[in-house]
Design a protein around this motif. Structure first.
Motif, mmCIF file in Angstrom:
data_model
loop_
_atom_site.group_PDB
_atom_site.id
_atom_site.type_symbol
_atom_site.label_atom_id
_atom_site.label_comp_id
_atom_site.label_asym_id
_atom_site.label_seq_id
_atom_site.Cartn_x
_atom_site.Cartn_y
_atom_site.Cartn_z
ATOM 1 N N PRO A 369 0.711 -1.257 -0.160
ATOM 2 C CA PRO A 369 -0.352 -0.073 -0.190
ATOM 3 C C PRO A 369 0.559 1.548 0.043
ATOM 4 O O PRO A 369 1.804 1.669 0.756
ATOM 5 C CB PRO A 369 -0.894 0.132 1.538
ATOM 6 C CG PRO A 369 0.247 -0.875 2.725
ATOM 7 C CD PRO A 369 1.205 -1.816 1.141
ATOM 8 N N ASP A 370 0.823 2.279 -0.874
ATOM 9 C CA ASP A 370 1.557 3.492 -0.733
ATOM 10 C C ASP A 370 0.603 4.664 0.197
ATOM 11 O O ASP A 370 -0.078 5.230 -0.166
ATOM 12 C CB ASP A 370 0.710 3.185 -2.450
ATOM 13 C CG ASP A 370 1.851 5.325 -2.558
ATOM 14 O OD1 ASP A 370 2.685 5.803 -1.804
ATOM 15 O OD2 ASP A 370 1.615 5.378 -3.822
ATOM 16 N N PHE A 371 1.200 4.234 1.209
ATOM 17 C CA PHE A 371 0.763 5.293 2.007
ATOM 18 C C PHE A 371 2.022 5.338 3.313
ATOM 19 O O PHE A 371 2.390 4.791 3.289
ATOM 20 C CB PHE A 371 -0.140 4.689 2.771
ATOM 21 C CG PHE A 371 -1.027 3.412 3.951
ATOM 22 C CD1 PHE A 371 -1.228 3.817 5.439
ATOM 23 C CD2 PHE A 371 0.648 2.237 3.675
ATOM 24 C CE1 PHE A 371 -1.319 2.882 6.387
ATOM 25 C CE2 PHE A 371 -0.389 1.418 4.904
ATOM 26 C CZ PHE A 371 -0.550 1.169 6.567
ATOM 27 N N ASN A 372 1.345 6.061 4.246
ATOM 28 C CA ASN A 372 2.271 6.278 5.537
ATOM 29 C C ASN A 372 1.962 6.031 6.887
ATOM 30 O O ASN A 372 -0.063 5.927 6.634
ATOM 31 C CB ASN A 372 2.390 7.903 5.534
ATOM 32 C CG ASN A 372 3.668 8.128 6.843
ATOM 33 O OD1 ASN A 372 3.345 8.137 7.971
ATOM 34 N ND2 ASN A 372 5.132 8.465 6.673
ATOM 35 N N TYR A 373 2.408 4.912 7.616
ATOM 36 C CA TYR A 373 1.716 4.436 9.407
ATOM 37 C C TYR A 373 2.331 4.741 9.834
ATOM 38 O O TYR A 373 3.343 4.544 9.537
ATOM 39 C CB TYR A 373 1.240 3.112 8.861
ATOM 40 C CG TYR A 373 0.539 2.772 10.056
ATOM 41 C CD1 TYR A 373 -1.127 2.861 10.007
ATOM 42 C CD2 TYR A 373 1.363 1.682 10.729
ATOM 43 C CE1 TYR A 373 -1.683 2.465 11.384
ATOM 44 C CE2 TYR A 373 0.580 1.032 11.718
ATOM 45 C CZ TYR A 373 -1.137 1.760 12.501
ATOM 46 O OH TYR A 373 -2.229 1.092 13.657
ATOM 47 N N ILE A 374 1.982 5.619 10.811
ATOM 48 C CA ILE A 374 2.090 5.878 12.287
ATOM 49 C C ILE A 374 4.003 6.085 11.829
ATOM 50 O O ILE A 374 4.747 5.890 12.898
ATOM 51 C CB ILE A 374 2.302 4.699 14.005
ATOM 52 C CG1 ILE A 374 2.987 3.670 12.794
ATOM 53 C CG2 ILE A 374 0.791 4.812 14.125
ATOM 54 C CD1 ILE A 374 3.199 2.600 14.270
ATOM 55 N N GLY A 375 4.257 7.284 10.996
ATOM 56 C CA GLY A 375 5.180 7.345 10.825
ATOM 57 C C GLY A 375 6.159 7.056 9.926
ATOM 58 O O GLY A 375 7.232 7.083 9.816
ATOM 59 N N THR A 376 5.721 5.910 9.856
ATOM 60 C CA THR A 376 6.389 4.948 8.485
ATOM 61 C C THR A 376 5.876 4.977 7.243
ATOM 62 O O THR A 376 4.714 4.553 6.748
ATOM 63 C CB THR A 376 6.988 3.271 9.011
ATOM 64 O OG1 THR A 376 6.566 3.352 10.206
ATOM 65 C CG2 THR A 376 6.845 2.162 7.943
ATOM 66 N N ASP A 377 6.862 5.259 6.252
ATOM 67 C CA ASP A 377 6.406 5.130 5.091
ATOM 68 C C ASP A 377 6.335 3.909 4.333
ATOM 69 O O ASP A 377 7.874 3.994 4.036
ATOM 70 C CB ASP A 377 7.769 6.636 4.104
ATOM 71 C CG ASP A 377 6.801 6.871 2.767
ATOM 72 O OD1 ASP A 377 6.745 5.991 1.940
ATOM 73 O OD2 ASP A 377 7.467 8.015 2.541
ATOM 74 N N GLN A 494 9.215 -3.312 14.050
ATOM 75 C CA GLN A 494 8.891 -2.200 15.171
ATOM 76 C C GLN A 494 8.574 -1.113 15.294
ATOM 77 O O GLN A 494 9.932 -0.560 15.481
ATOM 78 C CB GLN A 494 8.435 -2.868 16.681
ATOM 79 C CG GLN A 494 7.478 -4.365 16.867
ATOM 80 C CD GLN A 494 7.569 -5.302 17.821
ATOM 81 O OE1 GLN A 494 8.151 -6.043 18.120
ATOM 82 N NE2 GLN A 494 7.448 -3.663 19.185
ATOM 83 N N PRO A 495 8.336 -0.036 14.511
ATOM 84 C CA PRO A 495 8.144 0.826 14.369
ATOM 85 C C PRO A 495 9.044 1.692 15.629
ATOM 86 O O PRO A 495 7.793 1.569 16.898
ATOM 87 C CB PRO A 495 7.115 1.869 13.144
ATOM 88 C CG PRO A 495 6.325 0.525 12.711
ATOM 89 C CD PRO A 495 6.990 -0.982 13.635
ATOM 90 N N GLY A 496 8.655 2.509 15.365
ATOM 91 C CA GLY A 496 8.767 3.635 16.481
ATOM 92 C C GLY A 496 7.445 4.350 16.528
ATOM 93 O O GLY A 496 7.292 4.558 15.090
ATOM 94 N N VAL A 497 6.321 4.318 17.625
ATOM 95 C CA VAL A 497 5.566 5.228 16.775
ATOM 96 C C VAL A 497 6.133 7.229 17.202
ATOM 97 O O VAL A 497 6.269 7.105 18.751
ATOM 98 C CB VAL A 497 4.292 4.955 17.592
ATOM 99 C CG1 VAL A 497 4.454 4.811 19.455
ATOM 100 C CG2 VAL A 497 2.733 5.905 17.579
ATOM 101 N N HIS A 498 5.443 7.686 16.860
ATOM 102 C CA HIS A 498 5.367 9.017 17.154
ATOM 103 C C HIS A 498 4.034 10.097 16.567
ATOM 104 O O HIS A 498 3.415 10.177 15.713
ATOM 105 C CB HIS A 498 6.886 9.877 16.486
ATOM 106 C CG HIS A 498 7.733 8.706 15.998
ATOM 107 N ND1 HIS A 498 8.708 9.096 17.311
ATOM 108 C CD2 HIS A 498 8.284 8.434 14.799
ATOM 109 C CE1 HIS A 498 9.701 8.409 16.784
ATOM 110 N NE2 HIS A 498 9.255 7.647 15.537
ATOM 111 N N PHE A 499 4.047 11.117 17.977
ATOM 112 C CA PHE A 499 2.949 11.964 17.309
ATOM 113 C C PHE A 499 3.487 13.578 18.349
ATOM 114 O O PHE A 499 4.331 13.402 19.563
ATOM 115 C CB PHE A 499 1.656 11.637 19.107
ATOM 116 C CG PHE A 499 0.737 9.807 18.675
ATOM 117 C CD1 PHE A 499 0.311 10.009 18.263
ATOM 118 C CD2 PHE A 499 2.036 8.732 19.310
ATOM 119 C CE1 PHE A 499 -0.250 8.683 17.907
ATOM 120 C CE2 PHE A 499 0.936 7.855 19.711
ATOM 121 C CZ PHE A 499 0.373 7.644 18.734
ATOM 122 N N ALA A 500 2.892 14.230 17.915
ATOM 123 C CA ALA A 500 2.707 15.247 17.811
ATOM 124 C C ALA A 500 1.590 16.020 18.434
ATOM 125 O O ALA A 500 0.940 16.275 17.529
ATOM 126 C CB ALA A 500 3.794 16.646 17.109
#
Length: 523
Positions: A369-377, A494-500
């Motif tokens: 899928p061509d998308f970004n999930y929780i900061g992972t492109d 497992q991605p790091g998950v980042h919120f701002a």
């Protein structure tokens, strides 16, 4: 001052339906999200992003604390008991709960909700596979009977698909909990513009791919939430989320990438939260030779696992990322230590390919899928996989796809070699049995009982009903060692998950089940 001007900011950013009159001092929370859901029927709830909505609009029998998944707490059920044989769970409902239309919650609503979800036979229905029956003992007592002991059943009941809906209201809109609900239920379209829950908010409107608007539930049985409205704005580009947050047009950016962190951290008006997520990014190899081609060969799958540079892949997701040793993520009971994982060995990968008859390599498409999930492109990750496999002679053509198109192909087992993610449905290691033969993800790789080894089938069947913690961990250890050698998957990281979020926003807490509890936020 900002809290009183937030509505004006919203009006300049999104289109509020003109049919309603909005007070100038109305408190509005705006969330920027890369939308991954396309419907809002709780009986069909499955995509992670939808949890922001379901958790705000509906309640489940039991729940987690806002900031962890460490314990099961009462919610619509004030208490419960378990029979000695572990087969019958009896829930006592609260007697002060009403739905958003004012109807009181009853045991019949619980029976209807669970049976409807199970009989819809949609994506989350497998979560109810161990439920033999749900019965209303009286108006406020529900007995849930299992087919076999299920050590994860309470954790499963927290999942969005077990949201309790108003049976009478949903039936009036074409909903049914009958065994043929998959063919006869017609309530889905209604749910995309309405809601029938007991949560702090109601669904005001939903424009797929644009925005979801929630309004405060004036009949809510608990403490009233701070915000009058919540607007979840679809912003697929992380750069757009960043600019919107810095401009004050949104309050939370849900899909921050690692490269943005320094800029956010230097801005006193913005607070950053980072941690390791429980999302698993992985490669899938289809076991059907007609679909997977060379990727259906277990030796090729093993070679791919040796070809990958896991540290560099995890680096792409930034702070908090790590690589699990197998298909059970770090943080779940029984997960192998990351040091036990497969290490990159290019020479080993080349030798395995040569022994398998692919000394000259081969060409293959990688779908994703061509998308970004929780900061992972996903495009960036796919490019890294492409580069790693090129070093061992596997020539990868990248095939990015529109999200829903790719999701449909993935779910029907039509992708031969693909890049995907798994966000746990419930917070128990048993969820990762879905990567085994006959499981939800196993079937997407066409890994069935018929083409699987008896060894892994026996381990799967044992761990499903094992209730002793030590024995469960031993079984999961054996399963993960098997996966390292023979499963049609490669765990990447497992991605790091980042919120701002705006620094004056209070109550922010991360939870792996629903990510952020929007109902607990305030200024």
């Amino acid at each position: 001052m900002r809290r009183f001007l937030v509505l004006l900011l919203v009006l300049s950013f999104v289109a509020i339906p003109l049919g309603g009159v909005v007070a100038q001092d109305e408190k509005v929370l705006v969330v920027g999200l890369s939308e991954d859901y396309s419907r809002l029927d709780p009986g069909r709830a499955y995509e992670p992003g939808g949890s922001l909505v379901y958790h705000s609009v509906y309640d489940t029998l039991v729940t987690f604390p806002s900031d962890s998944t460490a314990e099961i707490l009462p919610n619509l059920a004030s208490e419960w008991s378990i029979s000695d044989d572990g087969l019958v769970y009896t829930f006592t409902l609260r007697d002060d709960v009403t739905f958003s239309n004012g109807d009181p919650l009853t045991a019949e609503d619980v029976v209807f909700s669970i049976n409807r979800m199970k009989n819809l036979k949609d994506n989350p229905s497998f979560l109810a596979d161990t439920i033999a029956s749900v019965e209303a003992v009286d108006d406020l007592t529900v007995a849930l009977t299992l087919t076999a002991p299920d050590p994860a059943i309470l954790a499963k009941l927290v999942f969005d698909a077990f949201s309790i809906v108003n049976a009478e209201e949903v039936q009036a809109q074409g909903g049914t909990d009958a065994e043929d609900a998959a063919e006869t239920d017609t309530a889905e379209a209604w749910f995309n513009g309405n809601s029938a829950g007991t949560g702090p908010y109601v669904l005001e409107s939903y424009e797929p791919g644009v925005q979801t608007i929630l309004a405060r539930n004036e009949a809510y049985w608990g403490d009233a939430p701070y915000f009058d409205r919540i607007i979840i704005q679809n912003l697929p580009e992380t750069a757009t989320q960043k600019l919107s947050l810095e401009a004050g047009d949104i309050d939370i950016a849900m899909d921050v990438i690692a490269d943005q962190l320094p800029s956010f951290e230097s801005n006193p008006d913005i607070t950053v939260f980072s941690t390791q997520s429980d999302t698993l990014i992985f490669l899938l190899f289809n076991q059907d030779p007609e679909v997977g081609g060379p990727m259906s060969d277990p030796q090729v799958q093993k070679a791919v696992r040796y070809a990958l540079n896991y540290a560099e892949l995890a680096f792409l997701s930034g702070e908090g990322a790590n690589t699990p040793a197998a298909m059970v993520p770090i943080g779940f009971a029984g997960a192998l230590d990351p040091s036990e994982g497969v290490a990159q060995d290019v020479d080993m990968a080349k030798q395995i390919l040569s022994d398998a008859g692919y000394a000259d390599g081969f060409d293959v498409d990688l779908e994703y899928p061509d998308f970004n999930y929780i900061g992972t492109d996903f495009n960036v990750v796919a490019q890294k996989v492409q580069a790693d496999l090129a070093a061992v002679g596997i020539n990868v053509t990248l095939v990015p796809q529109e999200f829903q198109t790719s999701l449909d192909l993935y779910r029907t087992g039509a992708q031969g070699f693909s890049l995907w993610l798994w966000n746990p449905d419930y917070q128990d290691t048993l969820d990762y049995v879905e990567f085994l033969p006959g499981g939800v993800v196993g079937l997407r790789a066409n890994w069935t009982d018929e083409n699987a080894d008896q060894e892994i089938l026996d381990l799967r069947d044992q761990v499903k009903v094992e209730t002793d913690d030590a024995a469960r961990i031993d079984l999961f250890t054996q399963i993960q060692h098997y996966e390292q050698e023979s499963a049609p998957f490669a765990p990447l990281f497992q991605p790091g998950v980042h919120f701002a979020y705006r620094s004056d926003l209070q109550g922010f807490a991360y939870n792996g089940q629903w990510r952020v509890d929007l109902t607990q936020l305030s200024y």
